[in-house]
Design an enzyme around this catalytic site. Structure first.
Site, PDB file in Angstrom:
ATOM      1  N   GLU A 293      -3.604   6.268   1.208  1.00  0.00           N
ATOM      2  CA  GLU A 293      -3.417   4.872   1.579  1.00  0.00           C
ATOM      3  C   GLU A 293      -4.601   4.445   2.434  1.00  0.00           C
ATOM      4  O   GLU A 293      -4.982   5.136   3.383  1.00  0.00           O
ATOM      5  CB  GLU A 293      -2.117   4.704   2.351  1.00  0.00           C
ATOM      6  CG  GLU A 293      -1.833   3.288   2.788  1.00  0.00           C
ATOM      7  CD  GLU A 293      -0.472   3.129   3.437  1.00  0.00           C
ATOM      8  OE1 GLU A 293      -0.285   2.135   4.156  1.00  0.00           O
ATOM      9  OE2 GLU A 293       0.407   3.998   3.229  1.00  0.00           O
TER      10      GLU A 293
ATOM     11  N   LYS B 219       0.819  -1.220   0.000  1.00  0.00           N
ATOM     12  CA  LYS B 219       0.000   0.000   0.000  1.00  0.00           C
ATOM     13  C   LYS B 219       0.852   1.270   0.000  1.00  0.00           C
ATOM     14  O   LYS B 219       0.631   2.181  -0.800  1.00  0.00           O
ATOM     15  CB  LYS B 219      -0.908   0.032   1.237  1.00  0.00           C
ATOM     16  CG  LYS B 219      -1.958  -1.046   1.298  1.00  0.00           C
ATOM     17  CD  LYS B 219      -2.846  -0.858   2.513  1.00  0.00           C
ATOM     18  CE  LYS B 219      -2.138  -1.063   3.841  1.00  0.00           C
ATOM     19  NZ  LYS B 219      -1.722  -2.455   4.074  1.00  0.00           N
ATOM     20  N   THR B 220       1.794   1.330   0.941  1.00  0.00           N
ATOM     21  CA  THR B 220       2.564   2.568   1.090  1.00  0.00           C
ATOM     22  C   THR B 220       3.389   2.862  -0.153  1.00  0.00           C
ATOM     23  O   THR B 220       3.407   3.996  -0.649  1.00  0.00           O
ATOM     24  CB  THR B 220       3.474   2.481   2.323  1.00  0.00           C
ATOM     25  OG1 THR B 220       2.672   2.323   3.494  1.00  0.00           O
ATOM     26  CG2 THR B 220       4.314   3.740   2.474  1.00  0.00           C
TER      27      THR B 220
END
Length: 462
Positions: free
Chosen positions: A170, A126-127
């Site tokens: 995010e 995600k990041t």
């Protein structure tokens, strides 16, 4: 920590004066920064001072070190980090006063309101994907607002207010709070069991992604290589776009090969892409970015140039230094799949540079529950390293569990090149004795293992 109580978010202008309990955290500080730039009065508290706290003060926030009920004065909305316990005196006072108390994700939904929301979800990646997308759009001239669970190397920030109409965020599934978001475009990189201390079982975890998919209004971008992600295709009314190595993917990845510390690959029908970050997994992350950017009307050549400018996010295979011919990197990897992915990427880097160097993994398990759930899988993943050094568990919000320790993980590693070092301060010397020129050292975990990188570099150079 239980799953948060979901609430209907309100528009940012309706929040009034906002107080953040745990304002120094990556996610909380980012939202606070955006509100401050919009002229909202912000206060907050944190257990300790930090550079982030100092920066928020410079932007106009009133930040207290330590938590006390007296800090809740002239406040309209209180935002609570998931790390805050029910016994927190500020939370108790806010509830006593009948104030609006919302989790971080509801505050994020508030600042996203009125923009074209793009959310990146998934168990892993995600990041990095959110960061890649932000930098690519910036280089395309879109100037998005963004809120990432880490810091961009290019800006040193995890969040900022942009002048454009896109908001990139995010989406954190760990406590179910990503279900407060209703993005126009979303990415799901993968769905694999995690956070079972909150969800209880794998079925409940996967069900949360089903519900997230149903909240996407326009385009849902799914990784064609991941069965968990692809299962969502039939559970959304959004237009589904796929990416991956798999045949039939709308954005098909091919010819992935290491290139120094980076990677080169081809998106079939579009062209070659070059990244300055390593690993086949980053080729997939970048392809998700291309799919989103094109959905936003950005041409491939512009996006490709933006991706080439991406130099990483903090704690995502972040270079910490080199000494004695040994390079040291730091990774936030704290799930078995993440460990395996980063170790393979480190292997690619070694092969690209010298070919005969080794990968030395320094792993600190995060959470007693996760260590108990995944001890075998952690051991298997660490078996990909030539040498493994295992620390004790970083408990974070959890109390110790009898019999659960780093030794549990060390005993599962399928080779004998493993050292269990419960004393974190002894690790730099242990690593210096193990390492030799050409090796890569990778510190891994979501806890304070990140502090070891510079210490290891110093010891290697002694």
């Amino acid at each position: 920590m239980s799953l948060v109580k979901l609430v209907d978010p309100v528009a940012a202008e309706e929040l009034g004066r906002v107080h953040f309990i745990g304002i120094g955290g990556a996610g909380m500080s980012g939202i606070a920064r955006i509100l401050l730039k919009r002229g909202v009065k912000v206060s907050g508290s944190d257990a300790r001072g930090s550079d982030m706290v100092a920066e928020l003060r410079e932007l106009g926030a009133v930040v207290h070190i330590g938590h006390a009920a007296s800090h809740i004065r002239d406040i309209d909305t209180v935002v609570v980090s998931t790390a805050i316990r029910d016994s927190n005196p500020e939370l108790g006072e806010a509830l006593k006063q009948g104030l609006r108390v919302i989790p971080r994700a509801a505050a994020l939904a508030s600042v996203m309101a009125g923009r074209t929301g793009v959310a990146v979800a998934g168990t892993h990646g995600k990041t990095t994907t959110t960061s890649m997308l932000t930098v690519a759009l910036q280089k395309c001239g879109a100037d998005p607002s963004y809120c990432v669970g880490g810091q961009l190397v290019t800006t040193g920030l995890g969040a900022d207010e942009g002048s454009g109409g896109v908001f990139v965020a995010e989406a954190d599934e760990s406590d179910g709070s990503f279900l407060m978001l209703a993005p126009e475009i979303a990415v799901v990189t993968n769905v694999e069991p995690d956070h079972l201390d909150n969800y209880g079982d794998e079925r409940a975890y996967r069900a949360s992604f089903d519900r997230f998919a149903q909240r996407v209004g326009g385009v849902l971008v799914l990784c064609a290589d991941d069965p968990g992600a692809m299962a969502l295709a039939s559970r959304t009314s959004a237009r589904v776009v796929t990416y991956g190595v798999a045949q039939g993917a709308d954005y098909q990845v091919a010819d992935v090969r290491p290139d120094g510390f980076g990677v080169v690959f081809t998106v079939t029908g579009r062209g070659e892409v070059r990244l300055a970050v390593p690993g086949a997994h980053n080729a997939l992350n970048a392809t998700a970015v291309i799919a989103v950017a094109e959905a936003l009307g950005r041409p491939f050549d512009d996006v490709k140039a933006g991706l080439a400018a991406f130099t990483g996010a903090k704690r995502r295979m972040e270079a910490k230094g080199e000494a004695g011919g040994v390079a040291v990197f730091d990774s936030y990897a704290h799930h078995p799949t993440e460990l395996a992915t980063d170790l393979r990427a480190a292997r690619d880097v070694v092969a690209s540079y010298s070919g005969d160097g080794r990968v030395i993994a320094i792993f600190q398990p995060h959470l007693y529950s996760r260590t108990r759930f995944f001890a075998d899988e952690f051991g298997t993943a660490l078996g990909l390293a030539d040498e493994a050094v295992v620390l004790d568990v970083y408990g974070a919000r959890e109390d110790p569990e009898p019999g659960v320790s780093g030794a549990m993980v060390a005993s599962r590693i399928p080779h004998e090149r493993v050292t269990y070092v419960p004393d974190k301060t002894a690790v730099p010397r242990v690593v210096a004795d193990l390492a030799r020129p050409g090796d890569i050292v990778l510190t891994m975990g979501a806890g304070d293992v990140t502090e070891l990188g510079p210490l290891i570099v110093r010891e290697l150079g002694a």
